[in-house]
Design an enzyme around this catalytic site. Structure first.
Site, PDB file in Angstrom:
ATOM      1  N   ALA A  65      31.194  86.668  37.895  1.00 41.10           N
ATOM      2  CA  ALA A  65      30.589  87.322  39.214  1.00 41.10           C
ATOM      3  C   ALA A  65      31.791  88.023  39.587  1.00 41.10           C
ATOM      4  O   ALA A  65      33.116  87.856  39.306  1.00 41.10           O
ATOM      5  CB  ALA A  65      30.034  86.319  40.050  1.00 41.10           C
ATOM      6  N   GLY A 104      29.737  83.871  35.327  1.00 46.22           N
ATOM      7  CA  GLY A 104      28.550  84.249  35.485  1.00 46.22           C
ATOM      8  C   GLY A 104      28.394  85.313  34.080  1.00 46.22           C
ATOM      9  O   GLY A 104      27.101  85.375  33.584  1.00 46.22           O
ATOM     10  N   GLU A 107      27.255  82.752  31.695  1.00 51.67           N
ATOM     11  CA  GLU A 107      25.873  82.285  32.066  1.00 51.67           C
ATOM     12  C   GLU A 107      24.761  83.363  31.738  1.00 51.67           C
ATOM     13  O   GLU A 107      23.712  83.147  31.723  1.00 51.67           O
ATOM     14  CB  GLU A 107      25.562  82.025  33.708  1.00 51.67           C
ATOM     15  N   GLU A 127      34.783  78.298  36.877  1.00 53.37           N
ATOM     16  CA  GLU A 127      34.448  78.513  38.402  1.00 53.37           C
ATOM     17  C   GLU A 127      35.246  77.201  39.238  1.00 53.37           C
ATOM     18  O   GLU A 127      35.516  77.431  40.303  1.00 53.37           O
ATOM     19  CB  GLU A 127      32.943  78.297  38.645  1.00 53.37           C
TER      20      GLU A 127
HETATM   21  C1  3H9 Z   1      31.200  83.218  38.887  1.00 52.47           C
HETATM   22  O1  3H9 Z   1      31.085  83.700  38.123  1.00 52.47           O
HETATM   23  C2  3H9 Z   1      30.341  82.619  39.827  1.00 52.47           C
HETATM   24  C3  3H9 Z   1      28.730  82.300  38.981  1.00 52.47           C
HETATM   25  O2  3H9 Z   1      28.848  81.177  38.400  1.00 52.47           O
HETATM   26  C4  3H9 Z   1      27.684  82.360  39.883  1.00 52.47           C
HETATM   27  C5  3H9 Z   1      27.254  83.528  40.484  1.00 52.47           C
HETATM   28  C6  3H9 Z   1      25.928  83.440  41.363  1.00 52.47           C
HETATM   29  N1  3H9 Z   1      35.958  89.452  40.198  1.00 52.47           N
HETATM   30  O3  3H9 Z   1      43.437  88.433  35.664  1.00 52.47           O
HETATM   31  P1  3H9 Z   1      43.924  89.752  35.388  1.00 52.47           P
HETATM   32  C7  3H9 Z   1      40.490  91.650  38.491  1.00 52.47           C
HETATM   33  S1  3H9 Z   1      32.861  83.159  39.618  1.00 52.47           S
HETATM   34  C8  3H9 Z   1      36.626  90.477  40.613  1.00 52.47           C
HETATM   35  O4  3H9 Z   1      45.197  90.469  35.969  1.00 52.47           O
HETATM   36  P2  3H9 Z   1      44.055  89.452  32.553  1.00 52.47           P
HETATM   37  C9  3H9 Z   1      42.056  90.921  38.942  1.00 52.47           C
HETATM   38  O5  3H9 Z   1      41.940  90.687  40.371  1.00 52.47           O
HETATM   39  C10 3H9 Z   1      33.900  84.034  38.376  1.00 52.47           C
HETATM   40  N2  3H9 Z   1      37.878  90.841  39.996  1.00 52.47           N
HETATM   41  O6  3H9 Z   1      43.676  90.384  33.952  1.00 52.47           O
HETATM   42  C11 3H9 Z   1      42.749  91.930  38.753  1.00 52.47           C
HETATM   43  O7  3H9 Z   1      42.838  93.234  39.700  1.00 52.47           O
HETATM   44  P3  3H9 Z   1      44.176  93.782  40.173  1.00 52.47           P
HETATM   45  C12 3H9 Z   1      34.256  83.256  37.248  1.00 52.47           C
HETATM   46  C13 3H9 Z   1      38.243  90.549  39.152  1.00 52.47           C
HETATM   47  O8  3H9 Z   1      43.753  90.163  31.615  1.00 52.47           O
HETATM   48  C14 3H9 Z   1      42.228  92.574  37.305  1.00 52.47           C
HETATM   49  O9  3H9 Z   1      40.738  92.295  37.558  1.00 52.47           O
HETATM   50  N3  3H9 Z   1      35.051  84.149  36.494  1.00 52.47           N
HETATM   51  C15 3H9 Z   1      37.674  89.275  38.445  1.00 52.47           C
HETATM   52  O10 3H9 Z   1      45.280  88.740  32.854  1.00 52.47           O
HETATM   53  C16 3H9 Z   1      42.776  92.014  36.127  1.00 52.47           C
HETATM   54  O11 3H9 Z   1      42.930  90.837  36.228  1.00 52.47           O
HETATM   55  C17 3H9 Z   1      36.528  84.096  36.547  1.00 52.47           C
HETATM   56  O12 3H9 Z   1      36.899  83.054  37.234  1.00 52.47           O
HETATM   57  C18 3H9 Z   1      36.364  88.886  38.956  1.00 52.47           C
HETATM   58  N4  3H9 Z   1      35.562  87.962  38.697  1.00 52.47           N
HETATM   59  O13 3H9 Z   1      42.960  88.252  32.692  1.00 52.47           O
HETATM   60  C19 3H9 Z   1      37.275  85.012  35.654  1.00 52.47           C
HETATM   61  N5  3H9 Z   1      38.283  88.952  37.322  1.00 52.47           N
HETATM   62  O14 3H9 Z   1      44.339  94.723  38.700  1.00 52.47           O
HETATM   63  C20 3H9 Z   1      38.354  85.387  36.507  1.00 52.47           C
HETATM   64  C21 3H9 Z   1      39.532  89.549  37.408  1.00 52.47           C
HETATM   65  O15 3H9 Z   1      43.642  94.766  40.929  1.00 52.47           O
HETATM   66  N6  3H9 Z   1      39.124  86.282  35.705  1.00 52.47           N
HETATM   67  N7  3H9 Z   1      39.392  90.397  38.504  1.00 52.47           N
HETATM   68  O16 3H9 Z   1      45.030  92.824  40.350  1.00 52.47           O
HETATM   69  C22 3H9 Z   1      40.095  85.852  34.838  1.00 52.47           C
HETATM   70  O17 3H9 Z   1      40.306  84.709  34.566  1.00 52.47           O
HETATM   71  C23 3H9 Z   1      41.033  86.879  34.472  1.00 52.47           C
HETATM   72  O18 3H9 Z   1      41.044  88.001  35.309  1.00 52.47           O
HETATM   73  C24 3H9 Z   1      40.537  87.313  32.846  1.00 52.47           C
HETATM   74  C25 3H9 Z   1      41.406  88.614  32.458  1.00 52.47           C
HETATM   75  C26 3H9 Z   1      40.761  86.217  32.096  1.00 52.47           C
HETATM   76  C27 3H9 Z   1      39.139  87.866  32.916  1.00 52.47           C
END
Ligand code: 3H9
Length: 689
Positions: A65, A104, A107, A127
């Site tokens: 998400a 998400g 999911e 999450e």
């Molecule tokens: C969810 O899904 C809830 C659902 O179950 C329910 C729904 C109803 N959203 O980490 P990085 C941005 S909860 C918005 O440096 P990497 C991050 O802020 C979500 N922004 O890159 C950064 O911005 P900036 C579950 C996001 O390559 C840029 O992307 N998912 C999100 O080292 C690069 O990120 C997670 O918890 C996001 N979801 O790692 C995954 N994700 O450049 C969270 C990232 O401006 N994300 N950004 O600073 C991660 O674990 C890592 O970002 C990922 C990439 C592994 C994807």
């Protein structure tokens, strides 16, 4: 090609429809992505396509998400609406996965009828790390695919699994070389051969397997209790899986929704989501552009093969960077290298690295007793005692030996990096890199910029830190930098309170209950009470002196502020220590009284907040959230409380300021002198984070 929304388009490949997401950087499920997916599914269901492939542009499949939308206005369709359209599509829907299918994103993939992935793809429900649970059916669908034990483990840890494991546990149907070609081929085959359009929600066989193990949930809870202490989300995740077992899919979904809303509106998730962005903000340095050229670190030198030096060397070898480690003499070098090998062997025996990695990583580390061997290094990190004269001598030597352009770093935890740099002819190349102990485990890295440190050297240190899996925070020069400078303030009050009538055990317990892994006295016992203490200089004029004089060195000899069981290392408060401290305090005319737990908490934490504000106003930290990152990663501040700056804002700065003024008047001491920034923010209704 049809543009469905700003981030989703529909393309045809003969008789297969491709719904393509393009929402950089991580294809998060922003409202326009959800809208595009919904429209794409509806159109593909009705057009001439025989099957549908959901695939993403860029570096990854949907990574979850859009966290930045949480708590804001609800826009576009909800995710379950999109998922229903996928599950109920009359044609086979195939999710094509590369990069990370997270939260998400996974999911959504679980609502496709089939999943294919490339070998490098990763899958997870992270999450829990945001204080949440998968809120779009993940808690109900994942256990139906992987079985309950695996789903519990993935959901409560947030850890990712690779494509091979995903294939083994049924999460993906095929691992392919070329994603688009492989996914289209599978989709077409499914359509032409009339494969069933099975919905995961209807599959119950893996859930029934749990009937044979009535203790599964209680045993699982026990297994994660220590690691997840204080956090709400892991337990809520477990409850969702219990609901999957005990009721229908719809009932499970209802439980998931209720528990998700509880978490989403609670304080813990608010703090953990804040922390997610805080860690990423710390990478942004306003006056050092992201595209600043960096030194390509292919060979790193480490001076000192003690606990710190050995741990630092491991970080580099772990990611394939060659290391030259230099010690004073062969014996110390051999001892240091043996410890490194033992650490690797322990990791291999626990299964966290492959057995062949032990030799592979050791082969990258070359030992030497000659500093001239640093000549070819791109970066050298000094990790010797905290002694300014020694460090200056060493840096003068490194200046003569190392090639121009090499980064010269000091692992000092408190000393003046400018003074260290002054011993060289190239202060622009000198920087502090304060690793935390044990350096191969702890993720925190304070990167300390001197007055003359060049942008290239700063950017190199920040970049290499990420490469070796650290969380770097850039700080300025002052005694103790951000972390230790604030820790010193906590220590002053902790020591004073035990003289006034609190016990070491009480202080530690209050901080443990707050969420720290241990309090200051247990921490001293762990580090060793005799560090920096010399018998010949001891004059019985501090608690530390009298502890050492009575042979209490901490955990290392089983007697410190606590006594330690020789087998289990379990700590028991020691009445003799309390009596010793009382006698010492009374002898100094310190009035004895009861100190409440509330006072312990405030006197430990408010001076830290005050010092943090001073650190901010002096520009030692770039932003309040950087201070929080240092404390969560380096000192065990509970992540569900955001960090000291975030926490102070939650308590209310007016209240914090009033308390600091009150304690300052009653107790005195420079650390209680109110930070003007803190006072101003409290007056103006501003915030520290
Ligand atoms: C969810 O899904 C809830 C659902 O179950 C329910 C729904 C109803 N959203 O980490 P990085 C941005 S909860 C918005 O440096 P990497 C991050 O802020 C979500 N922004 O890159 C950064 O911005 P900036 C579950 C996001 O390559 C840029 O992307 N998912 C999100 O080292 C690069 O990120 C997670 O918890 C996001 N979801 O790692 C995954 N994700 O450049 C969270 C990232 O401006 N994300 N950004 O600073 C991660 O674990 C890592 O970002 C990922 C990439 C592994 C994807």
């Amino acid at each position: 090609m049809t543009e469905l929304t700003e981030s989703v388009r529909l393309e045809m490949r003969d008789d297969v429809a491709l719904v393509i997401v393009n929402n950089p950087p991580v294809n998060a499920l922003s409202h326009h992505v959800r809208q595009g997916l919904l429209d794409g599914m509806h159109q593909a269901a009705q057009n001439e396509a025989v099957a549908v492939v959901l695939i993403c542009d860029g570096r990854t499949f949907i990574a979850g998400a859009d966290i930045s939308e949480f708590g804001g206005e609800r826009l576009g369709p909800d995710l379950p609406e999109v998922q229903d359209a996928m599950e109920n599509c009359p044609k086979p829907v195939v999710a094509a996965i590369h990069g990370t299918a997270l939260g998400g994103g996974l999911e959504v993939a679980l609502c496709a009828h089939y999943r294919v992935a490339v070998e490098s793809a990763k899958f997870g429900l992270p999450e829990v790390k945001l204080g949440l649970l998968p809120g779009a059916g993940g808690t109900q669908r994942l256990p139906r695919v992987t079985g309950v034990p695996k789903a519990l483990q993935m959901m409560t840890s947030g850890d990712q699994i690779g494509a091979s494991e995903a294939l083994m546990c049924g999460l993906v149907d095929q691992v392919v070389e070329d994603l688009e070609t492989g996914a289209i081929a599978l989709a077409r085959k499914a359509a032409h051969e009339g494969w069933p359009l099975t919905k995961i929600r209807d599959r119950n066989e893996k859930l029934q397997e749990t009937e044979s193990d009535p203790d599964l949930f209680s045993n699982f809870r026990k297994s994660i209790a220590r690691k997840t202490r204080g956090f709400l989300a892991p337990e809520y995740n477990v409850q969702c899986v219990e609901a999957a077992i005990s009721g229908t899919f719809e009932e499970g979904l209802a439980a998931e929704r209720r528990l998700f809303t509880d978490l989403m509106t609670g304080s813990q998730s608010g703090a953990q989501r804040y922390y997610f962005f805080a860690e990423r903000a710390a990478n942004k340095i306003p006056d050092v552009p992201r595209d600043t050229p960096v030194v390509d670190v292919q060979h790193c030198g480490v001076l000192g093969a003690g606990t710190m030096g050995g741990g630092i060397a491991m970080n580099f070898a772990n990611v394939g960077i060659a290391v030259t480690i230099v010690e004073r003499d062969q014996e110390s070098l051999d001892r240091g290298l043996a410890v490194v090998r033992k650490n690797y062997e322990r990791s291999a025996s626990r299964g966290s690295i492959a057995p062949e990695d032990v030799d592979r990583r050791m082969a990258l580390i070359t030992g030497s007793i000659d500093k001239n061997d640093f000549a070819g290094c791109d970066m050298v990190i000094e990790a010797v005692f905290e002694d300014m004269e020694l460090k200056k001598t060493i840096f003068a030597e490194l200046d003569a030996i190392c090639r121009q352009g090499a980064v010269l770093a000091s692992n000092t935890s408190a000393l003046d990096v400018n003074e260290i740099a002054s011993a060289t002819s190239r202060p622009q190349s000198v920087i502090g890199m304060h690793f935390f102990s044990p350096a191969n485990v702890m993720k925190m890295l304070e990167v300390v910029r001197g007055d003359k440190t060049s942008d290239t050297v700063i950017q190199t240190a920040m970049t290499i830190a990420k490469k070796i899996a650290k969380v770097p925070v850039l700080v300025g020069v002052c005694h103790g930098f951000v972390g230790n400078r604030m820790l010193f303030m906590r220590r002053i009050e902790a020591d004073k309170m035990v003289l006034e009538g609190a016990t070491p055990d009480q202080v530690d317990r209050v901080l443990f209950d707050f969420g720290f892994p241990m309090g200051p006295f247990a921490m001293s016992d762990l580090a060793g009470l005799d560090i920096g203490w010399k018998a010949e200089n001891s004059k019985s004029d501090s608690v530390r002196d009298i502890m050492n004089e009575s042979g209490r060195k901490g955990q290392k000899n089983g007697r410190g502020y606590y006594t330690y069981d020789p087998d289990t290392r379990a700590a028991t408060p020691d009445p003799d220590v309390v009596a010793m401290i009382r006698e010492f305090a009374v002898g100094r005319g310190i009035e004895q009284r009861e100190v409440t737990d509330q006072e312990v908490l405030e006197r430990c934490l408010y001076p830290m907040v005050n010092e943090g504000a001073k650190i901010l106003e002096e520009g030692i930290a770039i932003r309040g959230s950087d201070i929080d990152v240092v404390w969560v990663n380096g000192y065990g501040w509970p992540m569900y409380r955001g960090g000291p700056m975030y926490w102070a804002d939650e308590v209310g700065l007016t209240e914090v300021v009033a308390s600091i003024k009150d304690y300052g008047e009653r107790l005195g001491g420079a650390h209680w002198k109110l930070s003007p920034l803190l006072e101003r923010l409290a007056t103006e209704g501003g915030s520290l984070h």
